[in-house]
Structure formats: structure tokens, C-alpha cells
Design an enzyme around this catalytic site. Structure first.
Site, PDB file in Angstrom:
ATOM      1  N   GLU A   1     -18.554  42.130 -12.198  1.00  0.00           N
ATOM      2  CA  GLU A   1     -19.027  43.008 -11.126  1.00  0.00           C
ATOM      3  C   GLU A   1     -19.433  42.205  -9.892  1.00  0.00           C
ATOM      4  OE1 GLU A   1     -18.772  46.126 -10.705  1.00  0.00           O
ATOM      5  OE2 GLU A   1     -18.016  46.597 -12.688  1.00  0.00           O
TER       6      GLU A   1
ATOM      7  N   TYR B   1     -26.129  48.690  -6.919  1.00  0.00           N
ATOM      8  CA  TYR B   1     -24.786  48.905  -7.452  1.00  0.00           C
ATOM      9  C   TYR B   1     -24.587  48.101  -8.750  1.00  0.00           C
ATOM     10  CZ  TYR B   1     -19.978  48.535  -8.525  1.00  0.00           C
ATOM     11  OH  TYR B   1     -18.812  48.561  -9.244  1.00  0.00           O
TER      12      TYR B   1
ATOM     13  N   ASP C   1     -19.050  52.701  -5.883  1.00  0.00           N
ATOM     14  CA  ASP C   1     -18.352  51.690  -5.090  1.00  0.00           C
ATOM     15  C   ASP C   1     -17.423  52.409  -4.106  1.00  0.00           C
ATOM     16  OD1 ASP C   1     -16.269  52.607  -6.654  1.00  0.00           O
ATOM     17  OD2 ASP C   1     -15.686  50.643  -7.433  1.00  0.00           O
TER      18      ASP C   1
END
Ligand code: SF4
Length: 333
Positions: A25, A108, A126
Site C-alpha cells: 500500500e 488511507y 483511493d
């Protein structure tokens, strides 16, 4: 994707390794899946666990990261790995709020690790998910102002059951079906409820505020090579752009077009300016770099930087802009 586990495995109770989810990520922010795959495989082969990464030399990690860009991510990666090892016994926490306290982990990434690695119902938003939500609900507010509204819609859809699979599925839907230019609505599982498909507005969404033109900055770099082949290099200061990365000594990057003003070469020599210049674009500005090269004597004593023997110098350890300067010297007779 090498950081994924299959839905069938998850159904059988297998959970992915949080270290691999977190690493992927962080790498995927601002970078494409195709590019990340290669870096991810190299990183996990060299540092298979978070403890291995925490114990790595800074320069080795920065070198492996070179070319991925957004180098603050690499510095935070190391800080985070070390915090997980020293404060959490080498285990990533499952809890969103605890994840948020780790260096370099924002909302996030916390949501992505919590949902994908631990199957907890947190919402990931996203760019792909933003596009899907804007189209599904026909939201015409331009980005970035639309973010809170898009988040609200995304949260409303996040299920309590298999939230990890859902998070990956909705990101994949945006990446492969609800694509920016030509969404494949005919094969989309949400084609019936999708309001923008019904109204024919899908290709116009999401709207975005016009981008400001980027300013141009100028600089100079000095590529000095000693008679024995060693290159004069320096590690850039921790703070600032390309912080902690390997680079060529040079000037600051400023709005003036004469970058040599008050910039002395790192060492006395016959510096020659190349006709061609390096051009590179960062998030907030374009950079034009003059490149100066010189052969340095065996007893050269530079004011800054240090020599790196040809056997230990890997051009791939340089960030892209510095690599471009190196490549330019190779192409110039
Ligand atoms: S129906 Fe079309 S526009 Fe709507 S979510 Fe699916 S692919 Fe996107």
C-alpha cells in the site's frame, strides 16, 4: 498481485501478512501496479519480514527505493518498520487508530491495512474508488471538494461481512472496469443501480478543479569522476526533496535561470557544461538541471560529498532525476 491472497484462501480463514499489505500500500501510493510489482518482489526477497526491514541499513533501503519516487515514503517506511519492532513486538496492530499512530501511516493506509490484512470494516478511498463512487451516485462536485461526499457514499457501502475482499474488489473495479476513459459498463456488476450510466454522464466523472500551471525551477549538478573511476557523490540532507537519497553535489533548485549564482563546484577542476540539460517533473514544479562534468585528480580533496568506488556504485541507487544526469554523461562524447 504478489501481495494478495485469493478469496478462496480468505474464505478458508487465511489472512494476508500485514507486513506485505502495508508495504504494497505504501508503494502503490502515486505509483502504478506494474511498477510496484518489481520493487515489491525485490524488497520482500531482501527483507522478508518487518524485523528484517527494521534492521536494514538506511542507505540500502533508499537505494532499493530509488526510481519509485516520493522518497519521504521510503524514510517513513523505515521509521514505521522500526516502530513496529521496538514498540509493538514486531506485530502490526489491527486497530485503525493504533495504525494511524505509526510513522507515515495516514487514514488511507490505516484503512487499507485494517481492512485487507485484518478484515475489519474500514473504508478505503483511493483514486479508483473515488471515480466509482462519483459515477455510481452521479456526483458532479469537482475533486478535491467532493472527497467528503465520496467518502460518505463509500462508507455506506462498506459491508461488515468480508470487508477486506470488498475493499480490494471495489479498488479493482475502478482499476479494470470503471476506468477513467471508457468504462466497461456492460460487464459492471453495478450497471443497474449506477446513476451516471443511466444518465450518460459516466465519462465526464469525476470532475476535477483545473490544475495550476507548475513553475519551472533551475539547478546545476556536478558529476565528477576520479582518474581511478570513483564517482563524487553525496547523501542528500534528510529534510527536503529526495531527502536521504544518493545524489550529485549541486546547487539548490530555484526560480532563477542562472543556477550557478553563488554555487561553487565541490572541487577544483576543469568543469565542462554539457549542451543538453536534464528535465524532470516533480509534483509541484518542473526542474531543469545543468550538468557539469570533470575528471578529478587522484589526490582530489572535495569540499563536499565523498568518492564511491566503481564496484560499489550502482546507478540504480540514484533517484530518477539524478539517474537522468548520469545517463546524460554516458550519452555525451
Ligand atoms: S456502470 Fe459503468 S460508470 Fe457505473 S460503476 Fe459500473 S463501470 Fe462505472
Amino acid at each position: 498481485m504478489p501481495w494478495r491472497i485469493a478469496p478462496s484462501e480468505r474464505k478458508a480463514g487465511v489472512l494476508p501478512d500485514p507486513y506485505r499489505v502495508w508495504l504494497s500500500e505504501v508503494m502503490l501510493q502515486q505509483t502504478t501496479v506494474a511498477t510496484v510489482k518489481e520493487y515489491f518482489l525485490r524488497f520482500t526477497a531482501r527483507w522478508p519480514t518487518v524485523a528484517d526491514l527494521a534492521a536494514a541499513e538506511d542507505a540500502d533501503v533508499m537505494g532499493e527505493w530509488a526510481g519509485l519516487g516520493y522518497y519521504a515514503r521510503a524514510r517513513n517506511l523505515l521509521k514505521c518498520a522500526r516502530a513496529v519492532v521496538s514498540d509493538r513486538g514486531g506485530q502490526f496492530p489491527a486497530d485503525y487508530d493504533a495504525l494511524l499512530k505509526l510513522p507515515g501511516i495516514g487514514p488511507y493506509t490505516a484503512a487499507a491495512v485494517s481492512s485487507i490484512a485484518f478484515d475489519l470494516p474500514h473504508t478505503v478511498l483511493d483514486g479508483n474508488v473515488e471515480r466509482v463512487m462519483a459515477r455510481l451516485h452521479n456526483i458532479h462536485t469537482p475533486l478535491p471538494d467532493a472527497k467528503p461526499e465520496l467518502m460518505q457514499e463509500a462508507e455506506a457501502l462498506t459491508p461488515e461481512v468480508r470487508p477486506g475482499d470488498y475493499a480490494q474488489a471495489v479498488m479493482d473495479l475502478g482499476a479494470t472496469i470503471c476506468t477513467p476513459r471508457s468504462p466497461a459498463c456492460g460487464i459492471c456488476p453495478w450497471r443497474d443501480p449506477c446513476v451516471s450510466r443511466q444518465q450518460g454522464t459516466a465519462s465526464d466523472l469525476p470532475r476535477k478543479l483545473p490544475k495550476k500551471a507548475k513553475p519551472v525551477r533551475h539547478g546545476v549538478v556536478f558529476l565528477g569522476q576520479r582518474e581511478d573511476g570513483a564517482w563524487l557523490l553525496e547523501t542528500r540532507p534528510e529534510k527536503g526533496l529526495l531527502g536521504g537519497m544518493l545524489g550529485w553535489p549541486g546547487s539548490e533548485w530555484r526560480d532563477i535561470s542562472d543556477p550557478l549564482q553563488d554555487t561553487a563546484p565541490p572541487c577544483e577542476a576543469e568543469w565542462r557544461m554539457l549542451d543538453a540539460q536534464v528535465r524532470h517533473t516533480f509534483t509541484h514544479f518542473h526542474l531543469v538541471l545543468q550538468v557539469r562534468t570533470a575528471w578529478l585528480p587522484a589526490d582530489a580533496t572535495p569540499d563536499r560529498g565523498s568518492f564511491r568506488e566503481p564496484e560499489t556504485f550502482r546507478p540504480s541507487d540514484l533517484p530518477t532525476v539524478m539517474r537522468k544526469a548520469f545517463d546524460l554523461t554516458r550519452q555525451t562524447p
